[in-house]
Scaffold this active site. Structure first.
Site, PDB file in Angstrom:
ATOM      1  N   TYR A  13       0.853  -1.185   0.000  1.00 49.47           N
ATOM      2  CA  TYR A  13       0.000   0.000   0.000  1.00 49.47           C
ATOM      3  C   TYR A  13       0.893   1.240   0.000  1.00 49.47           C
ATOM      4  O   TYR A  13       1.381   1.686   1.043  1.00 49.47           O
ATOM      5  CB  TYR A  13      -0.923   0.025   1.210  1.00 49.47           C
ATOM      6  N   HIS A  46      -0.325 -12.599   2.836  1.00 48.18           N
ATOM      7  CA  HIS A  46      -1.224 -11.838   1.976  1.00 48.18           C
ATOM      8  C   HIS A  46      -1.927 -12.679   0.907  1.00 48.18           C
ATOM      9  O   HIS A  46      -3.119 -12.522   0.672  1.00 48.18           O
ATOM     10  CB  HIS A  46      -0.437 -10.710   1.302  1.00 48.18           C
TER      11      HIS A  46
END
Length: 312
Positions: A58, A125
């Site tokens: 991110y 993830h």
């Protein structure tokens, strides 16, 4: 297993950290200054948000850095989630791997960016078919013993990965996409959470803004917003969703209900969904999210909406 996320207190909305990655690029949703991002994180906390979800990708670390700065003085009062598995090369080309050495490096770098000695909840993830997840878990289990992470979860996972990971250490949560238009996890991941009494967190709760009504065929995006270039966004049949939102809006007007209330209510109506991750980008949006919890749909109302769009 402990439903740790359910027992956090506060509201069942988690802060999706991709919303504050700003011009850091990577996976993010448009420009926002560091000052505004930090102020927004603190505002969400003051309004009852306890869980803050981020990942290195991110903003290529920018989201983590901003969380670290915002919560430096109240670190013990917030529950921070970060992840391993999606890193990048010097050229910023994304590198998806659960290689144990990369996992170790990613954890070290995240701790540094977050300016913290520990991460409350650390997640793998994405699955990686090239790496036995048990090898990745061995790194995380060791880090857990050392106090660098407090608990472990899996994102975008499946039954085989969950079972193998659980051989090494306890998995306390699963995170996957879930919204009215994307219901695949109801038959795949959510049953695993129910069978093992795990906390489930939904990402894509608002379908990247489509379910708020703010993203439509006329919407334009910043260069730093991944919706302006990402192949996965371009491949979605958005037009059909925009048309279904027109149907939904008419029904919601009868209910005197906002589309956000519908989106949150649909996810939270499912057993073991403890937290819905949302990416509000300003105080007004966060007020709207939090206030929408006061007018969630009944099951009868949900059924009517789903029937109307499934039959369309």
């Amino acid at each position: 297993m402990s439903r740790i996320l359910k027992n956090l207190g506060g509201i069942p909305i988690g802060f999706g950290g991709a919303s504050i990655s700003g011009e850091g690029a990577g996976y993010g949703f448009g420009d926002i200054s560091e000052g505004d991002a930090c102020s927004l994180l603190k505002y969400a906390f003051e309004r009852g948000v306890k869980l803050f979800d981020t990942a290195p990708i991110y903003g290529f670390g920018e989201s983590e850095r901003r969380m670290g700065k915002a919560f430096k003085d109240i670190r013990e009062k917030v529950f921070i989630i970060s992840k391993c598995g999606v890193s990048w090369h010097d050229s910023k080309r994304v590198n998806m791997t659960n290689d144990p050495k990369e996992t170790q490096k990613m954890l070290h770098d995240s701790l540094k960016r977050l300016n913290s000695d520990y991460i409350d909840h650390y997640m793998i993830h994405w699955p990686d078919s090239r790496v036995d997840i048990r090898k990745t878990m061995e790194v995380l289990a060791k880090a857990k013993l050392e106090g660098k992470i407090k608990s472990i979860g899996l994102c975008n996972s499946n039954r085989d990965e969950f079972e193998k990971a659980s051989e090494i250490d306890e998995i306390l949560s699963l995170q996957s996409e879930l919204n009215i238009f994307e219901r695949g996890s109801l038959d795949s991941v959510l049953p695993i959470a129910r069978e093992n009494d795990l906390s489930f967190m939904s990402w894509g709760t608002l379908d990247k803004g489509i379910l708020t009504g703010r993203v439509n065929s006329k919407r334009k995006f910043d260069k730093s917003d991944c919706r302006s270039w990402a192949p996965w966004w371009k491949s979605i049949d958005k037009d059909s969703r925009y048309k279904k939102m027109e149907i939904i809006s008419k029904i919601l007007s009868e209910f005197e209900m906002s589309p956000i209330s519908l989106a949150l209510g649909f996810n939270l109506s499912n057993e073991n969904v403890d937290t819905v991750l949302c990416g509000g980008r300003n105080q007004t949006q966060w007020d709207g999210l939090i206030d929408s919890l006061e007018n969630l749909p009944t099951q009868e109302q949900l059924d009517r909406v789903l029937k109307s769009i499934d039959e369309d």
